[in-house]
Enzyme design. Structure first.
Site, PDB file in Angstrom:
ATOM      1  N   ALA A  79      41.283 -22.580  17.050  1.00 45.58           N
ATOM      2  CA  ALA A  79      42.271 -23.457  17.985  1.00 45.58           C
ATOM      3  C   ALA A  79      41.555 -24.051  18.890  1.00 45.58           C
ATOM      4  CB  ALA A  79      43.295 -22.665  18.539  1.00 45.58           C
ATOM      5  N   GLY A 122      41.669 -19.558  14.449  1.00 43.76           N
ATOM      6  CA  GLY A 122      42.711 -20.274  13.483  1.00 43.76           C
ATOM      7  C   GLY A 122      41.946 -20.963  12.279  1.00 43.76           C
ATOM      8  N   GLU A 125      42.088 -18.036   9.844  1.00 41.75           N
ATOM      9  CA  GLU A 125      43.335 -17.892   9.415  1.00 41.75           C
ATOM     10  C   GLU A 125      43.728 -18.793   8.522  1.00 41.75           C
ATOM     11  OE1 GLU A 125      45.775 -15.665  13.339  1.00 41.75           O
ATOM     12  OE2 GLU A 125      44.799 -17.735  13.536  1.00 41.75           O
ATOM     13  N   GLU A 145      39.726 -13.812  18.992  1.00 47.53           N
ATOM     14  CA  GLU A 145      40.457 -13.937  19.934  1.00 47.53           C
ATOM     15  C   GLU A 145      40.409 -13.066  21.310  1.00 47.53           C
ATOM     16  OE1 GLU A 145      42.311 -15.891  16.279  1.00 47.53           O
ATOM     17  OE2 GLU A 145      41.273 -13.998  16.701  1.00 47.53           O
TER      18      GLU A 145
END
Length: 271
Positions: A79, A122, A125, A145
């Protein structure tokens, strides 16, 4: 061109084979185009990605999508932390950003991730949200994270656990360490492990194989496999059987079985 003026997700349909330069029939190529920030997934990038996937999902000429990252350093490095740093529970709830991830999950056309370099946070993911992963031998996967005081929020704790099992997923998520492509392949996270320079070629050729199959059956099969992760065995078997029966009302089923008995190649209509 400044990044603020540039489209962050490039769409090529049909995709062009990087070696021959020829169109790859039935295959679209989406490229996350923010190489200066390792293709970080900010709100605008995710919006463009979801909209592109939904357009292709509604295009009958697209039967498989390959998703990759621009440059040679990352698929997506996570992210955009600058965007998240000042977020609050209220702002995150109002923005409802994770709804876009659910829209990716509902895309019916198969999606293949072509991963070179970093696929972290992300980015990991997003790769796992795809149906298959073709990984370069230098790819790195991970959910780091924990190192910045949070946990995965777009499916990392769920998909990584389903792919690797509880013990290994727990280790990766609680330590934030990265996993090499070789380790990812050994534990079933990736579909194919290839030489770096062959990553996009192999992904497009795999996509071409998928695109050559009957479209209705491909979508029904994707749906049934995904349900295997969501339903108890008995319910999953019932869902599979229902899709199996439904395909017998399609022209492609008749054509496929007729072509088999007549020893010729089938001509799929997608209906």
């Amino acid at each position: 061109m400044p990044e603020s003026e540039r489209t962050r997700v490039r769409a090529d349909h049909p995709a062009l084979h990087p070696v021959s330069g020829q169109p790859v029939d039935g295959v679209a190529l989406l490229t996350l185009d923010r190489p200066e920030v390792l293709n970080a997934l900010d709100t605008r990038t995710m919006k463009e990605l979801v909209e592109a996937l939904e357009r292709l999902d509604g295009d009958g000429s697209c039967r498989c999508v390959v998703l990759t990252g621009a440059g040679d350093r990352a698929f997506a490095a996570g992210a955009d932390i600058r965007e998240l740093a000042e977020a609050t529970p209220v702002s995150l709830t109002v923005a409802n950003t994770f709804a876009r991830w659910e829209r990716i999950r509902r895309v019916r056309v198969p999606i293949i991730a072509a991963v070179r370099g970093f696929a972290l946070g992300g980015g990991c993911e997003l790769a796992m949200a795809c149906d298959m992963i073709v990984a370069a031998d230098d790819a790195l996967f991970g959910q780091p994270e924990i190192r910045i005081g949070v946990i995965p929020g777009a499916g990392g704790t769920q998909r990584l656990t389903r792919a690797l099992g509880k013990a290994r997923a727990m280790e990766l998520i609680l330590t934030g360490r990265n996993m090499t492509a070789l380790e990812a392949e050994a534990h079933g996270l990736v579909t194919r492990l290839v030489a770096r320079e062959r990553t996009l070629v192999e992904a497009l050729e795999l996509a071409a194989q998928v695109a050559s199959m009957p479209p209705l059956a491909v979508r029904a099969a994707k749906e049934a496999v995904n349900r295997a992760f969501e339903l108890p065995l008995e319910a999953g078997l019932e869902f599979e059987r229902r899709n199996f029966f439904l395909l017998f009302s399609s022209e492609d089923q008749k054509e496929g079985m007729r072509a088999f008995t007549e020893k010729r190649s089938p001509e799929w209509k997608g209906r």
